[in-house]
Design a protein around this motif. Structure first.
Motif, PDB file in Angstrom:
ATOM      1  N   ARG A 169       0.843  -1.186   0.000  1.00  0.00           N
ATOM      2  CA  ARG A 169       0.000   0.000   0.000  1.00  0.00           C
ATOM      3  C   ARG A 169       0.882   1.240   0.000  1.00  0.00           C
ATOM      4  O   ARG A 169       1.734   1.408   0.870  1.00  0.00           O
ATOM      5  N   VAL A 170       0.676   2.102  -0.981  1.00  0.00           N
ATOM      6  CA  VAL A 170       1.462   3.322  -1.088  1.00  0.00           C
ATOM      7  C   VAL A 170       0.710   4.455  -0.404  1.00  0.00           C
ATOM      8  O   VAL A 170      -0.484   4.648  -0.632  1.00  0.00           O
ATOM      9  N   SER A 171       1.389   5.205   0.433  1.00  0.00           N
ATOM     10  CA  SER A 171       0.758   6.333   1.104  1.00  0.00           C
ATOM     11  C   SER A 171       1.133   7.626   0.396  1.00  0.00           C
ATOM     12  O   SER A 171       2.002   7.660  -0.476  1.00  0.00           O
ATOM     13  N   LYS A 172       0.513   8.703   0.788  1.00  0.00           N
ATOM     14  CA  LYS A 172       0.796  10.005   0.189  1.00  0.00           C
ATOM     15  C   LYS A 172       2.051  10.639   0.769  1.00  0.00           C
ATOM     16  O   LYS A 172       2.454  11.722   0.341  1.00  0.00           O
ATOM     17  N   HIS A 173       2.664   9.981   1.747  1.00  0.00           N
ATOM     18  CA  HIS A 173       3.848  10.550   2.395  1.00  0.00           C
ATOM     19  C   HIS A 173       5.141   9.869   1.931  1.00  0.00           C
ATOM     20  O   HIS A 173       6.104   9.776   2.693  1.00  0.00           O
ATOM     21  N   ASN A 174       5.156   9.377   0.708  1.00  0.00           N
ATOM     22  CA  ASN A 174       6.366   8.820   0.103  1.00  0.00           C
ATOM     23  C   ASN A 174       6.915   7.594   0.831  1.00  0.00           C
ATOM     24  O   ASN A 174       8.118   7.413   0.958  1.00  0.00           O
ATOM     25  N   TYR A 175       6.031   6.777   1.319  1.00  0.00           N
ATOM     26  CA  TYR A 175       6.472   5.498   1.851  1.00  0.00           C
ATOM     27  C   TYR A 175       5.461   4.425   1.450  1.00  0.00           C
ATOM     28  O   TYR A 175       4.309   4.717   1.122  1.00  0.00           O
ATOM     29  N   THR A 176       5.928   3.192   1.463  1.00  0.00           N
ATOM     30  CA  THR A 176       5.097   2.049   1.101  1.00  0.00           C
ATOM     31  C   THR A 176       5.059   1.071   2.258  1.00  0.00           C
ATOM     32  O   THR A 176       6.089   0.781   2.876  1.00  0.00           O
ATOM     33  N   VAL A 177       3.881   0.563   2.566  1.00  0.00           N
ATOM     34  CA  VAL A 177       3.732  -0.478   3.577  1.00  0.00           C
ATOM     35  C   VAL A 177       3.516  -1.810   2.864  1.00  0.00           C
ATOM     36  O   VAL A 177       2.533  -1.977   2.139  1.00  0.00           O
ATOM     37  N   SER A 178       4.454  -2.727   3.034  1.00  0.00           N
ATOM     38  CA  SER A 178       4.345  -4.063   2.436  1.00  0.00           C
ATOM     39  C   SER A 178       3.854  -5.037   3.501  1.00  0.00           C
ATOM     40  O   SER A 178       4.398  -5.085   4.604  1.00  0.00           O
ATOM     41  N   LEU A 179       2.832  -5.794   3.152  1.00  0.00           N
ATOM     42  CA  LEU A 179       2.200  -6.708   4.108  1.00  0.00           C
ATOM     43  C   LEU A 179       2.335  -8.155   3.654  1.00  0.00           C
ATOM     44  O   LEU A 179       2.122  -8.464   2.482  1.00  0.00           O
ATOM     45  N   GLN A 180       2.686  -9.017   4.588  1.00  0.00           N
ATOM     46  CA  GLN A 180       2.652 -10.461   4.377  1.00  0.00           C
ATOM     47  C   GLN A 180       1.807 -11.056   5.490  1.00  0.00           C
ATOM     48  O   GLN A 180       2.022 -10.756   6.670  1.00  0.00           O
ATOM     49  N   CYS A 191      -3.070 -16.062  13.481  1.00  0.00           N
ATOM     50  CA  CYS A 191      -2.671 -15.264  12.323  1.00  0.00           C
ATOM     51  C   CYS A 191      -1.316 -14.636  12.611  1.00  0.00           C
ATOM     52  O   CYS A 191      -1.032 -14.236  13.746  1.00  0.00           O
ATOM     53  N   ALA A 192      -0.476 -14.557  11.578  1.00  0.00           N
ATOM     54  CA  ALA A 192       0.810 -13.871  11.672  1.00  0.00           C
ATOM     55  C   ALA A 192       0.858 -12.816  10.574  1.00  0.00           C
ATOM     56  O   ALA A 192       0.523 -13.104   9.418  1.00  0.00           O
ATOM     57  N   ILE A 193       1.259 -11.618  10.932  1.00  0.00           N
ATOM     58  CA  ILE A 193       1.339 -10.516   9.964  1.00  0.00           C
ATOM     59  C   ILE A 193       2.684  -9.820  10.109  1.00  0.00           C
ATOM     60  O   ILE A 193       3.123  -9.528  11.224  1.00  0.00           O
ATOM     61  N   MET A 194       3.337  -9.583   8.979  1.00  0.00           N
ATOM     62  CA  MET A 194       4.545  -8.759   8.961  1.00  0.00           C
ATOM     63  C   MET A 194       4.282  -7.546   8.084  1.00  0.00           C
ATOM     64  O   MET A 194       3.914  -7.684   6.912  1.00  0.00           O
ATOM     65  N   ALA A 195       4.446  -6.362   8.662  1.00  0.00           N
ATOM     66  CA  ALA A 195       4.266  -5.108   7.939  1.00  0.00           C
ATOM     67  C   ALA A 195       5.605  -4.383   7.907  1.00  0.00           C
ATOM     68  O   ALA A 195       6.198  -4.127   8.958  1.00  0.00           O
ATOM     69  N   SER A 196       6.089  -4.063   6.700  1.00  0.00           N
ATOM     70  CA  SER A 196       7.398  -3.427   6.547  1.00  0.00           C
ATOM     71  C   SER A 196       7.248  -2.118   5.801  1.00  0.00           C
ATOM     72  O   SER A 196       6.469  -2.010   4.850  1.00  0.00           O
ATOM     73  N   GLY A 279      15.518  -6.103   2.635  1.00  0.00           N
ATOM     74  CA  GLY A 279      14.644  -5.315   1.781  1.00  0.00           C
ATOM     75  C   GLY A 279      14.898  -3.827   1.908  1.00  0.00           C
ATOM     76  O   GLY A 279      14.189  -3.018   1.310  1.00  0.00           O
ATOM     77  N   ASN A 280      15.916  -3.462   2.722  1.00  0.00           N
ATOM     78  CA  ASN A 280      16.240  -2.058   2.991  1.00  0.00           C
ATOM     79  C   ASN A 280      15.062  -1.286   3.576  1.00  0.00           C
ATOM     80  O   ASN A 280      14.896  -0.088   3.328  1.00  0.00           O
ATOM     81  N   TYR A 281      14.230  -1.978   4.345  1.00  0.00           N
ATOM     82  CA  TYR A 281      13.137  -1.313   5.036  1.00  0.00           C
ATOM     83  C   TYR A 281      13.683  -0.515   6.215  1.00  0.00           C
ATOM     84  O   TYR A 281      14.736  -0.842   6.781  1.00  0.00           O
ATOM     85  N   VAL A 282      12.944   0.522   6.596  1.00  0.00           N
ATOM     86  CA  VAL A 282      13.331   1.297   7.778  1.00  0.00           C
ATOM     87  C   VAL A 282      12.650   0.754   9.026  1.00  0.00           C
ATOM     88  O   VAL A 282      13.068   1.058  10.151  1.00  0.00           O
ATOM     89  N   LEU A 283      11.606  -0.054   8.820  1.00  0.00           N
ATOM     90  CA  LEU A 283      10.807  -0.546   9.935  1.00  0.00           C
ATOM     91  C   LEU A 283      10.103  -1.838   9.525  1.00  0.00           C
ATOM     92  O   LEU A 283       9.570  -1.923   8.422  1.00  0.00           O
ATOM     93  N   SER A 284      10.116  -2.833  10.394  1.00  0.00           N
ATOM     94  CA  SER A 284       9.345  -4.058  10.184  1.00  0.00           C
ATOM     95  C   SER A 284       8.668  -4.437  11.497  1.00  0.00           C
ATOM     96  O   SER A 284       9.312  -4.462  12.551  1.00  0.00           O
ATOM     97  N   VAL A 285       7.380  -4.709  11.410  1.00  0.00           N
ATOM     98  CA  VAL A 285       6.592  -5.079  12.579  1.00  0.00           C
ATOM     99  C   VAL A 285       6.042  -6.484  12.362  1.00  0.00           C
ATOM    100  O   VAL A 285       5.440  -6.766  11.321  1.00  0.00           O
ATOM    101  N   ILE A 286       6.256  -7.364  13.315  1.00  0.00           N
ATOM    102  CA  ILE A 286       5.747  -8.734  13.230  1.00  0.00           C
ATOM    103  C   ILE A 286       4.786  -8.965  14.393  1.00  0.00           C
ATOM    104  O   ILE A 286       5.148  -8.804  15.557  1.00  0.00           O
ATOM    105  N   LEU A 287       3.556  -9.321  14.056  1.00  0.00           N
ATOM    106  CA  LEU A 287       2.514  -9.549  15.066  1.00  0.00           C
ATOM    107  C   LEU A 287       2.008 -10.978  14.997  1.00  0.00           C
ATOM    108  O   LEU A 287       1.841 -11.537  13.904  1.00  0.00           O
ATOM    109  N   TRP A 288       1.783 -11.547  16.171  1.00  0.00           N
ATOM    110  CA  TRP A 288       1.173 -12.875  16.279  1.00  0.00           C
ATOM    111  C   TRP A 288      -0.176 -12.717  16.961  1.00  0.00           C
ATOM    112  O   TRP A 288      -0.278 -12.155  18.053  1.00  0.00           O
TER     113      TRP A 288
END
Length: 291
Positions: A169-180, A191-196, A279-288
């Motif tokens: 998902r691309v935001s208007k603030h020049n960053y992209t959130v990639s979800l798995q 459920c397991a979710i990783m948002a980067s 992936g050169n992400y600045v942030l990755s969040v992993i939730l269980w």
């Protein structure tokens, strides 16, 4: 060791494993913790490094040897917890390395070990879950015992009944959130979710931390709409962020505020500063999520 307790929805059997003696199959624990804990059909393993089981010393030979030995130990711990568990049962895999040069090496050995495991599962059980896991590789300054690589995994014995999805998902603030996303189709209780976050602007992403954390949580909440789970069911949240861009307190508070703003009790947040994220992400969040 077994314990029975109430999770809020049901009585749950908790099974833990402690390897405390010298052996030839997996290294003993080097602290007051369990190598693995079972919660329902899910198994949470402590971090595993390339210790030689018979001597409890780090194996010589560099990153390649450590990758092979540590992955073998992961596999053996999983199999000891449940007979059909293997590397292919892993839902979440966080790989810590002590040098950026080791990121691709570790991924290569993970993929090679997983490929061999899938072949072995097919031969032994007539089936193998071919869904990918949520794999996150991060660079940290130092690991226990001077290790070069460490694996921290979560596995489920019914992974073949899970569903995988990914999107950006691309935001208007020049960053992209990639979800798995991986979620169980068996009673829909896990459920397991990783948002980067991929930051493409020349400015400092930490100046937009509150906006980013709120957007990330919105994306995660939207993904849960296909399940019976909600943000109230977060069992654990691990947050990896580039350490040279923001502080641990600031990033933790930002996500805490995002939960409060959505009228959801904030879970315990483990914020881990790292030198680099795959992936050169600045942030990755992993939730269980589990109920």
């Amino acid at each position: 060791m077994y314990r029975v307790y109430h999770t809020g929805h049901q009585l749950t059997l908790d099974h833990t494993m402690h390897v405390q003696g010298i052996s030839h199959w997996a290294p003993a624990n080097i602290g007051p913790y369990s190598q693995a804990v079972q919660l329902g059909n899910t198994f949470f393993c402590a971090g595993i490094i390339g210790l030689c089981p018979s001597s409890m010393q780090m194996i010589e030979g560099g990153i390649t040897t450590q990758c092979k030995l540590s992955l073998r130990s992961v596999s053996r711990v999983l199999e000891a917890m449940y007979h059909s568990l293997s590397l292919s049962s892993i839902i979440i895999n966080v790989c810590y390395v002590s040098d950026p040069r080791y990121m691709s090496v570790a991924r290569h050995h993970w993929e090679a070990a997983l490929s061999q495991c899938l072949d072995d599962d097919l031969s032994s059980y007539g089936e193998s879950p071919k869904l990918p896991c949520l794999l996150c590789t991060v660079v940290v300054p130092m690991l226990p015992k001077g290790a070069l690589v460490e694996w921290h995994v979560v596995a489920n014995k019914d992974k073949q009944q899970w569903k995988y999805n990914e999107k950006s998902r691309v935001s208007k603030h020049n960053y992209t959130v990639s979800l798995q996303v991986l979620h169980s189709e068996l009673e829909d209780r896990c459920c397991a979710i990783m948002a980067s976050v991929d930051w493409s602007d020349d400015g400092d992403w930490s100046d937009h931390m509150d906006t980013i954390s709120s957007h990330v949580m919105d994306c995660i909440r939207d993904e849960l709409k296909d399940t019976r789970l909600t943000l109230h069911d977060v069992l654990s949240l691990r947050l990896f962020y580039q350490q040279n861009t923001t502080g641990q307190i600031d990033v933790t508070k930002s996500f805490q505020h995002s939960f409060v703003a959505k009228d959801v009790p904030c879970p315990a947040i483990t914020a881990v500063p790292v030198e680099r994220i795959s992936g050169n992400y600045v942030l990755s969040v992993i939730l269980w999520f589990q109920r």
